[in-house]
Design an enzyme around this catalytic site. Structure first.
Site, PDB file in Angstrom:
ATOM      1  N   TYR A  35       3.292  -4.510  11.133  1.00  0.00           N
ATOM      2  CA  TYR A  35       3.834  -5.865  11.269  1.00  0.00           C
ATOM      3  C   TYR A  35       2.768  -6.773  10.677  1.00  0.00           C
ATOM      4  O   TYR A  35       1.712  -6.971  11.273  1.00  0.00           O
ATOM      5  CB  TYR A  35       4.068  -6.178  12.752  1.00  0.00           C
ATOM      6  CG  TYR A  35       4.740  -7.509  12.992  1.00  0.00           C
ATOM      7  CD1 TYR A  35       6.041  -7.573  13.472  1.00  0.00           C
ATOM      8  CD2 TYR A  35       4.084  -8.716  12.727  1.00  0.00           C
ATOM      9  CE1 TYR A  35       6.671  -8.789  13.688  1.00  0.00           C
ATOM     10  CE2 TYR A  35       4.703  -9.930  12.931  1.00  0.00           C
ATOM     11  CZ  TYR A  35       5.997  -9.960  13.415  1.00  0.00           C
ATOM     12  OH  TYR A  35       6.608 -11.176  13.621  1.00  0.00           O
TER      13      TYR A  35
ATOM     14  N   LEU B  93       9.135   1.919  13.185  1.00  0.00           N
ATOM     15  CA  LEU B  93       7.995   2.177  14.070  1.00  0.00           C
ATOM     16  C   LEU B  93       8.181   1.587  15.469  1.00  0.00           C
ATOM     17  O   LEU B  93       7.451   1.941  16.394  1.00  0.00           O
ATOM     18  CB  LEU B  93       6.685   1.655  13.450  1.00  0.00           C
ATOM     19  CG  LEU B  93       5.849   2.722  12.748  1.00  0.00           C
ATOM     20  CD1 LEU B  93       6.588   3.406  11.641  1.00  0.00           C
ATOM     21  CD2 LEU B  93       4.547   2.131  12.220  1.00  0.00           C
TER      22      LEU B  93
ATOM     23  N   VAL C 215       0.841  -1.206   0.000  1.00  0.00           N
ATOM     24  CA  VAL C 215       0.000   0.000   0.000  1.00  0.00           C
ATOM     25  C   VAL C 215       0.876   1.256   0.000  1.00  0.00           C
ATOM     26  O   VAL C 215       0.628   2.198  -0.760  1.00  0.00           O
ATOM     27  CB  VAL C 215      -0.967  -0.012   1.211  1.00  0.00           C
ATOM     28  CG1 VAL C 215      -1.734   1.303   1.307  1.00  0.00           C
ATOM     29  CG2 VAL C 215      -1.941  -1.189   1.098  1.00  0.00           C
TER      30      VAL C 215
ATOM     31  N   TYR D 157      -4.485   2.013   8.483  1.00  0.00           N
ATOM     32  CA  TYR D 157      -5.123   0.799   7.948  1.00  0.00           C
ATOM     33  C   TYR D 157      -5.249  -0.261   9.027  1.00  0.00           C
ATOM     34  O   TYR D 157      -4.331  -0.475   9.821  1.00  0.00           O
ATOM     35  CB  TYR D 157      -4.319   0.238   6.771  1.00  0.00           C
ATOM     36  CG  TYR D 157      -4.181   1.259   5.676  1.00  0.00           C
ATOM     37  CD1 TYR D 157      -5.225   1.482   4.774  1.00  0.00           C
ATOM     38  CD2 TYR D 157      -3.051   2.061   5.589  1.00  0.00           C
ATOM     39  CE1 TYR D 157      -5.120   2.467   3.803  1.00  0.00           C
ATOM     40  CE2 TYR D 157      -2.928   3.046   4.626  1.00  0.00           C
ATOM     41  CZ  TYR D 157      -3.966   3.245   3.739  1.00  0.00           C
ATOM     42  OH  TYR D 157      -3.867   4.220   2.787  1.00  0.00           O
TER      43      TYR D 157
ATOM     44  N   TRP E 243      -7.193  -9.064   2.544  1.00  0.00           N
ATOM     45  CA  TRP E 243      -6.587  -9.875   1.482  1.00  0.00           C
ATOM     46  C   TRP E 243      -5.872  -8.991   0.441  1.00  0.00           C
ATOM     47  O   TRP E 243      -6.153  -9.059  -0.763  1.00  0.00           O
ATOM     48  CB  TRP E 243      -7.662 -10.729   0.809  1.00  0.00           C
ATOM     49  CG  TRP E 243      -8.311 -11.758   1.684  1.00  0.00           C
ATOM     50  CD1 TRP E 243      -8.403 -11.757   3.040  1.00  0.00           C
ATOM     51  CD2 TRP E 243      -8.967 -12.965   1.246  1.00  0.00           C
ATOM     52  NE1 TRP E 243      -9.078 -12.873   3.472  1.00  0.00           N
ATOM     53  CE2 TRP E 243      -9.439 -13.629   2.389  1.00  0.00           C
ATOM     54  CE3 TRP E 243      -9.222 -13.531   0.005  1.00  0.00           C
ATOM     55  CZ2 TRP E 243     -10.134 -14.835   2.322  1.00  0.00           C
ATOM     56  CZ3 TRP E 243      -9.914 -14.726  -0.065  1.00  0.00           C
ATOM     57  CH2 TRP E 243     -10.360 -15.371   1.083  1.00  0.00           C
TER      58      TRP E 243
ATOM     59  N   TYR F 263      -1.681 -10.975  15.539  1.00  0.00           N
ATOM     60  CA  TYR F 263      -1.719  -9.901  14.541  1.00  0.00           C
ATOM     61  C   TYR F 263      -3.040  -9.127  14.642  1.00  0.00           C
ATOM     62  O   TYR F 263      -3.038  -7.891  14.788  1.00  0.00           O
ATOM     63  CB  TYR F 263      -1.535 -10.482  13.133  1.00  0.00           C
ATOM     64  CG  TYR F 263      -1.854  -9.526  12.015  1.00  0.00           C
ATOM     65  CD1 TYR F 263      -1.007  -8.458  11.709  1.00  0.00           C
ATOM     66  CD2 TYR F 263      -3.026  -9.676  11.249  1.00  0.00           C
ATOM     67  CE1 TYR F 263      -1.315  -7.570  10.679  1.00  0.00           C
ATOM     68  CE2 TYR F 263      -3.330  -8.804  10.220  1.00  0.00           C
ATOM     69  CZ  TYR F 263      -2.480  -7.752   9.943  1.00  0.00           C
ATOM     70  OH  TYR F 263      -2.786  -6.871   8.933  1.00  0.00           O
TER      71      TYR F 263
HETATM   72  N1  LIG Z   1      -1.482  -7.569   3.479  1.00  0.00           N
HETATM   73  C1  LIG Z   1      -2.747  -7.863   3.753  1.00  0.00           C
HETATM   74  O1  LIG Z   1      -3.300  -8.865   3.281  1.00  0.00           O
HETATM   75  C2  LIG Z   1      -3.558  -6.945   4.644  1.00  0.00           C
HETATM   76  C3  LIG Z   1      -4.887  -7.310   4.941  1.00  0.00           C
HETATM   77  C4  LIG Z   1      -5.639  -6.463   5.752  1.00  0.00           C
HETATM   78  C5  LIG Z   1      -5.078  -5.295   6.229  1.00  0.00           C
HETATM   79  N2  LIG Z   1      -3.783  -4.975   5.939  1.00  0.00           N
HETATM   80  C6  LIG Z   1      -3.225  -3.746   6.503  1.00  0.00           C
HETATM   81  O2  LIG Z   1      -2.964  -2.859   5.423  1.00  0.00           O
HETATM   82  C7  LIG Z   1      -1.817  -2.036   5.746  1.00  0.00           C
HETATM   83  C8  LIG Z   1      -0.821  -2.095   4.600  1.00  0.00           C
HETATM   84  O3  LIG Z   1      -0.390  -3.441   4.471  1.00  0.00           O
HETATM   85  P1  LIG Z   1       0.469  -3.967   3.247  1.00  0.00           P
HETATM   86  O4  LIG Z   1      -0.305  -5.077   2.641  1.00  0.00           O
HETATM   87  O5  LIG Z   1       0.929  -2.834   2.411  1.00  0.00           O
HETATM   88  O6  LIG Z   1       1.669  -4.603   4.061  1.00  0.00           O
HETATM   89  P2  LIG Z   1       3.145  -4.932   3.592  1.00  0.00           P
HETATM   90  O7  LIG Z   1       3.226  -5.033   2.129  1.00  0.00           O
HETATM   91  O8  LIG Z   1       3.591  -6.050   4.469  1.00  0.00           O
HETATM   92  O9  LIG Z   1       3.909  -3.606   4.008  1.00  0.00           O
HETATM   93  C9  LIG Z   1       4.119  -3.271   5.341  1.00  0.00           C
HETATM   94  C10 LIG Z   1       5.293  -2.333   5.380  1.00  0.00           C
HETATM   95  O10 LIG Z   1       5.549  -2.040   6.751  1.00  0.00           O
HETATM   96  C11 LIG Z   1       6.940  -2.040   6.910  1.00  0.00           C
HETATM   97  N3  LIG Z   1       7.338  -2.302   8.283  1.00  0.00           N
HETATM   98  C12 LIG Z   1       7.328  -3.457   8.976  1.00  0.00           C
HETATM   99  N4  LIG Z   1       7.846  -3.267  10.189  1.00  0.00           N
HETATM  100  C13 LIG Z   1       8.182  -1.962  10.260  1.00  0.00           C
HETATM  101  C14 LIG Z   1       8.759  -1.150  11.252  1.00  0.00           C
HETATM  102  N5  LIG Z   1       9.151  -1.651  12.432  1.00  0.00           N
HETATM  103  N6  LIG Z   1       8.956   0.164  10.985  1.00  0.00           N
HETATM  104  C15 LIG Z   1       8.611   0.679   9.800  1.00  0.00           C
HETATM  105  N7  LIG Z   1       8.061  -0.030   8.808  1.00  0.00           N
HETATM  106  C16 LIG Z   1       7.847  -1.342   9.052  1.00  0.00           C
HETATM  107  C17 LIG Z   1       7.467  -3.130   5.999  1.00  0.00           C
HETATM  108  O11 LIG Z   1       8.823  -2.889   5.750  1.00  0.00           O
HETATM  109  P3  LIG Z   1       9.744  -3.863   4.874  1.00  0.00           P
HETATM  110  O12 LIG Z   1       9.370  -3.545   3.457  1.00  0.00           O
HETATM  111  O13 LIG Z   1      11.114  -3.434   5.230  1.00  0.00           O
HETATM  112  O14 LIG Z   1       9.393  -5.247   5.277  1.00  0.00           O
HETATM  113  C18 LIG Z   1       6.578  -2.948   4.789  1.00  0.00           C
HETATM  114  O15 LIG Z   1       7.168  -2.035   3.882  1.00  0.00           O
HETATM  115  C19 LIG Z   1      -1.293  -2.548   7.090  1.00  0.00           C
HETATM  116  O16 LIG Z   1      -1.800  -1.757   8.107  1.00  0.00           O
HETATM  117  C20 LIG Z   1      -1.894  -3.939   7.201  1.00  0.00           C
HETATM  118  O17 LIG Z   1      -2.055  -4.335   8.557  1.00  0.00           O
HETATM  119  C21 LIG Z   1      -3.019  -5.763   5.126  1.00  0.00           C
END
Ligand SMILES: NC(=O)c1ccc[n+]([C@@H]2O[C@H](COP(=O)([O-])OP(=O)(O)OC[C@H]3O[C@@H](n4cnc5c(N)ncnc54)[C@H](OP(=O)(O)O)[C@@H]3O)[C@@H](O)[C@H]2O)c1
Length: 319
Positions: free
Chosen positions: A73, A49, A25, A111, A162, A137
């Site tokens: 996370y 973070l 995202v 999010y 998802w 989580y």
């Molecule tokens: N993925 C899903 O299926 C899903 C579903 C429902 C809701 N969400 C929510 O949607 C939002 C965006 O998710 P996404 O899918 O874009 O997730 P993502 O692709 O896993 O990206 C998360 C990002 O957070 C970074 N991150 C992890 N630990 C960190 C820390 N300690 N400090 C700073 N950055 C950190 C990661 O860094 P690195 O690139 O270095 O790993 C990654 O770039 C999140 O809030 C997630 O909970 C996601």
């Protein structure tokens, strides 16, 4: 610290801060928010973070009118063995951002997830349905929501589900990797949800940010709060995998194209299995369906159907 910024002459002085800029995202947000102002997009290396003081200082120093927290996370199973780290990133850090934004009158867009629910409901969840996360989580993401709300900060919390893209860590890329390796794919067929393209989330977020920026001063309460934001329609993980393979077969001209979105698939079929046949450290909700009615009413955002969005995402990667 070197900041990745996108200067925009049209909007002097207006700053938007994105965390998690290398995530699915976050990466898309850096592009969709660019027309709104000066975008400061920070990766984990630039802002961790888990360092709460650095989080507070960055919000203060950038003086962003809107902070979009796309960092999280997100390793659902690993979180079971790293609860403290997941809690710091998903619960404490967003609350700290919100507390700083209260002082400077900014808005936090954050999010959250379908995993705040236990999945036992029949039909789509609405925002005020009782929560009941099944794992660490989901629990830490719920605490993040509550922590933000408790600060009194102007906020928009978007629960999505998802999430996939053609880059980053996600189900789509896992399916393609496995399908080049195995004769058949065994995928869970009794969990239901809406695959949501990260780009669509980022575009909807930009539309929300525009509306926030049009209301300087007293926040319009209808445009603040907790909302669901997922694609329309529903499928299972097995249905999602079948659709990925279908689009790949339709769009890829192999062997002419090579690389990740090229080459021949070995797996031609998806076998549906049950959740019980695929045990994971963290339990997942059987029903992840979220209703988008509230965000439609508040922001006029109509989320498109997941199947067409998947096709567009695949077209992006393939041609
Ligand atoms: N993925 C899903 O299926 C899903 C579903 C429902 C809701 N969400 C929510 O949607 C939002 C965006 O998710 P996404 O899918 O874009 O997730 P993502 O692709 O896993 O990206 C998360 C990002 O957070 C970074 N991150 C992890 N630990 C960190 C820390 N300690 N400090 C700073 N950055 C950190 C990661 O860094 P690195 O690139 O270095 O790993 C990654 O770039 C999140 O809030 C997630 O909970 C996601």
């Amino acid at each position: 610290m070197t900041l990745r910024t996108t200067p925009t002459p049209g909007a002097p002085g207006l700053r938007l801060l994105i965390t998690g800029a290398n995530g699915q995202v976050g990466w898309n947000l850096e592009r969709t928010l660019a027309p709104l102002g000066e975008v400061i997009a920070l990766t984990r290396d630039q802002l961790d973070l888990a360092d709460l003081d650095a989080v507070a200082q960055t919000v203060r120093d950038t003086g962003a009118k809107i902070v979009v927290n796309a960092a999280a996370y997100t390793a659902v199973d690993k979180a079971e063995s790293e609860p403290d780290l997941a809690h710091a990133i998903n619960a404490l850090a967003p609350a700290r951002m919100a507390a700083e934004l209260v002082k400077i009158g900014g808005t936090l867009i954050h999010y959250s997830t379908d995993y705040v629910f236990d999945g036992a409901k029949t039909g789509a969840y609405v925002e005020d349905d009782p929560t009941g996360p099944l794992g660490v989580y989901g629990g830490t993401k719920l605490e993040g929501e509550q922590g933000i709300i408790a600060t009194g900060c102007a906020h928009v919390i978007l629960r999505t589900s998802w999430v996939y893209d053609v880059r980053g860590k996600n189900f789509l890329r896992t399916v393609l990797r496995l399908a080049k390796d195995r004769d058949e794919l065994r995928m869970v067929g009794d969990q239901f949800g809406a695959p949501t393209w990260a780009r669509t989330i980022a575009e909807a977020t930009a539309a929300i940010a525009v509306q926030i920026l049009r209301q300087p001063g007293e926040p319009d309460c209808a445009a603040r709060g907790l909302f669901h934001l997922t694609s329309s329609g529903q499928t299972s993980w097995a249905g999602f995998a079948k659709a990925i393979l279908e689009d790949y077969e339709d769009l890829v001209d192999w062997p002419a194209e090579t690389g990740e979105f090229g080459g021949e698939l070995k797996a031609r079929r998806v076998v549906e299995i049950t959740t019980d046949e695929y045990p994971t450290p963290a339990k997942r909700p059987r029903n992840s369906m979220l209703s988008n009615s509230k965000i439609q009413a508040a922001f006029g955002i109509t989320m498109p159907e997941w199947r067409g969005q998947l096709r567009l995402a695949m077209q992006d990667a393939i041609r």
